[in-house]
Design a protein around this motif. Structure first.
Motif, PDB file in Angstrom:
ATOM      1  N   LEU A  49       0.738  -1.233  -0.160  1.00  0.00           N
ATOM      2  CA  LEU A  49      -0.072   0.055   0.014  1.00  0.00           C
ATOM      3  C   LEU A  49       0.627   1.098   0.012  1.00  0.00           C
ATOM      4  CD1 LEU A  49      -2.631  -0.994   2.310  1.00  0.00           C
ATOM      5  CD2 LEU A  49      -3.166  -0.654   0.185  1.00  0.00           C
ATOM      6  N   PHE A  50       1.975   1.159   0.709  1.00  0.00           N
ATOM      7  CA  PHE A  50       2.949   2.313   0.627  1.00  0.00           C
ATOM      8  C   PHE A  50       3.623   2.655  -0.693  1.00  0.00           C
ATOM      9  CE2 PHE A  50       6.954   4.343   1.291  1.00  0.00           C
ATOM     10  CZ  PHE A  50       6.534   5.550   2.064  1.00  0.00           C
ATOM     11  N   GLY A  51       3.827   1.358  -1.227  1.00  0.00           N
ATOM     12  CA  GLY A  51       4.319   1.671  -2.753  1.00  0.00           C
ATOM     13  C   GLY A  51       3.284   1.978  -3.510  1.00  0.00           C
TER      14      GLY A  51
ATOM     15  N   VAL B 183       3.351  11.117   8.521  1.00  0.00           N
ATOM     16  CA  VAL B 183       2.950  10.564   9.737  1.00  0.00           C
ATOM     17  C   VAL B 183       2.064   9.488   9.496  1.00  0.00           C
ATOM     18  CG1 VAL B 183       2.469  10.722  12.222  1.00  0.00           C
ATOM     19  CG2 VAL B 183       4.264  12.348  11.020  1.00  0.00           C
ATOM     20  N   THR B 184       1.065   9.887   8.872  1.00  0.00           N
ATOM     21  CA  THR B 184      -0.198   9.075   8.575  1.00  0.00           C
ATOM     22  C   THR B 184       0.060   7.879   7.814  1.00  0.00           C
ATOM     23  OG1 THR B 184      -1.654  11.254   8.660  1.00  0.00           O
ATOM     24  CG2 THR B 184      -2.683   9.164   7.760  1.00  0.00           C
ATOM     25  N   ALA B 185       0.941   7.940   6.703  1.00  0.00           N
ATOM     26  CA  ALA B 185       1.397   6.786   5.873  1.00  0.00           C
ATOM     27  C   ALA B 185       1.816   5.722   6.707  1.00  0.00           C
ATOM     28  CB  ALA B 185       2.295   7.123   4.893  1.00  0.00           C
ATOM     29  N   ARG B 186       2.418   5.698   8.049  1.00  0.00           N
ATOM     30  CA  ARG B 186       2.799   4.701   8.900  1.00  0.00           C
ATOM     31  C   ARG B 186       1.822   3.878   9.279  1.00  0.00           C
ATOM     32  NH1 ARG B 186       6.539   7.662  13.243  1.00  0.00           N
ATOM     33  NH2 ARG B 186       6.960   5.258  13.726  1.00  0.00           N
TER      34      ARG B 186
ATOM     35  N   TRP C 266      -4.618   5.914  -2.262  1.00  0.00           N
ATOM     36  CA  TRP C 266      -4.937   6.729  -3.418  1.00  0.00           C
ATOM     37  C   TRP C 266      -4.956   8.428  -2.866  1.00  0.00           C
ATOM     38  CZ3 TRP C 266      -5.259   6.346  -8.382  1.00  0.00           C
ATOM     39  CH2 TRP C 266      -5.158   5.192  -9.205  1.00  0.00           C
ATOM     40  N   ALA C 267      -5.784   8.275  -1.680  1.00  0.00           N
ATOM     41  CA  ALA C 267      -6.103   9.770  -1.310  1.00  0.00           C
ATOM     42  C   ALA C 267      -4.793  10.563  -0.878  1.00  0.00           C
ATOM     43  CB  ALA C 267      -7.282   9.742  -0.116  1.00  0.00           C
ATOM     44  N   LEU C 268      -4.077   9.650  -0.179  1.00  0.00           N
ATOM     45  CA  LEU C 268      -2.806  10.263   0.363  1.00  0.00           C
ATOM     46  C   LEU C 268      -1.926  10.548  -0.881  1.00  0.00           C
ATOM     47  CD1 LEU C 268      -2.375   8.608   3.833  1.00  0.00           C
ATOM     48  CD2 LEU C 268      -3.272  10.776   3.452  1.00  0.00           C
TER      49      LEU C 268
END
Length: 204
Positions: A38-40, A112-115, A124-126
């Motif tokens: 998901l981070f990718g 910070v939120t992506a962690r 998608w949103a971030l």
């Protein structure tokens, strides 16, 4: 009854523990892989959004003439090049430094939120929010009149009411998607409050 003392118990004896596979993976491994994936996805979306914004701005600067709009859909949608000292859609002129600081705060929030990322929708949103924010922040840091005070390149004129760019489209799309995710109760980590347990990835 066993015929001889010391004869091993049969394989079907209920007291004998079931064999375990030496190749079994920890339960948390799948979650780690999912979060990494998901981070990718977030990074890919951010890169595509950022590239689309910067390339279209370069095209607009090379092709369009300020004060000479080009109709795309009559007067409802035009290409109209301006330099914007304010926020998205020319809002907040004269507060460029404040808007630059807000843009940096948004970037910190995203990192910070992506962690805790556990939702495709939030990826998608971030990603769109990150790419769009970086696009406009690049203008503020690198364009005239100077770092932190640079004017954003805008060229998409909507109904003659406001003028934006591709970064603004991604930012607004991200805001709409975040609103929809909030209405559905999908958290950044993919959980839904009413379910009470981890549910990641599939909640989009």
């Amino acid at each position: 009854m066993q015929d001889e003392t010391g004869t091993p118990l049969s394989a079907t004896d209920p007291q004998q523990p079931a064999p375990t596979s030496s190749h079994a993976e920890p339960a948390s491994h799948g979650a780690r892989v999912s979060r990494r994936g998901l981070f990718g996805l977030l990074v890919v979306i951010a890169v595509v959004s950022y590239a689309a914004d910067q390339l279209t701005k370069l095209w607009a600067l090379a092709t369009l003439v300020p004060g000479d709009p080009i109709d795309v859909v009559g007067e409802y949608l035009r290409l109209n090049l301006i330099r914007n000292a304010g926020a998205a859609f020319s809002i907040g002129n004269g507060a460029t430094w404040v808007l630059t600081l807000i843009a940096f705060a948004v970037l910190v929030f995203i990192i910070v939120t992506a962690r805790r990322l556990g939702s495709v929708g939030w990826a998608w949103a971030l990603g769109m929010l990150l790419g769009g924010s970086l696009g406009n922040l690049t203008d503020r840091m690198l364009r005239e009149p100077g770092p932190g005070r640079g004017h954003v390149v805008d060229f998409i004129d909507y109904f003659g009411l406001f003028i934006g760019n591709v970064a603004d489209i991604f930012i607004v799309s991200a805001a709409i998607l975040i609103g929809l995710l909030a209405l559905r109760g999908v958290g950044v980590d993919g959980r839904r409050p009413e379910r009470g347990r981890h549910e990641a990835g599939a909640d989009a």
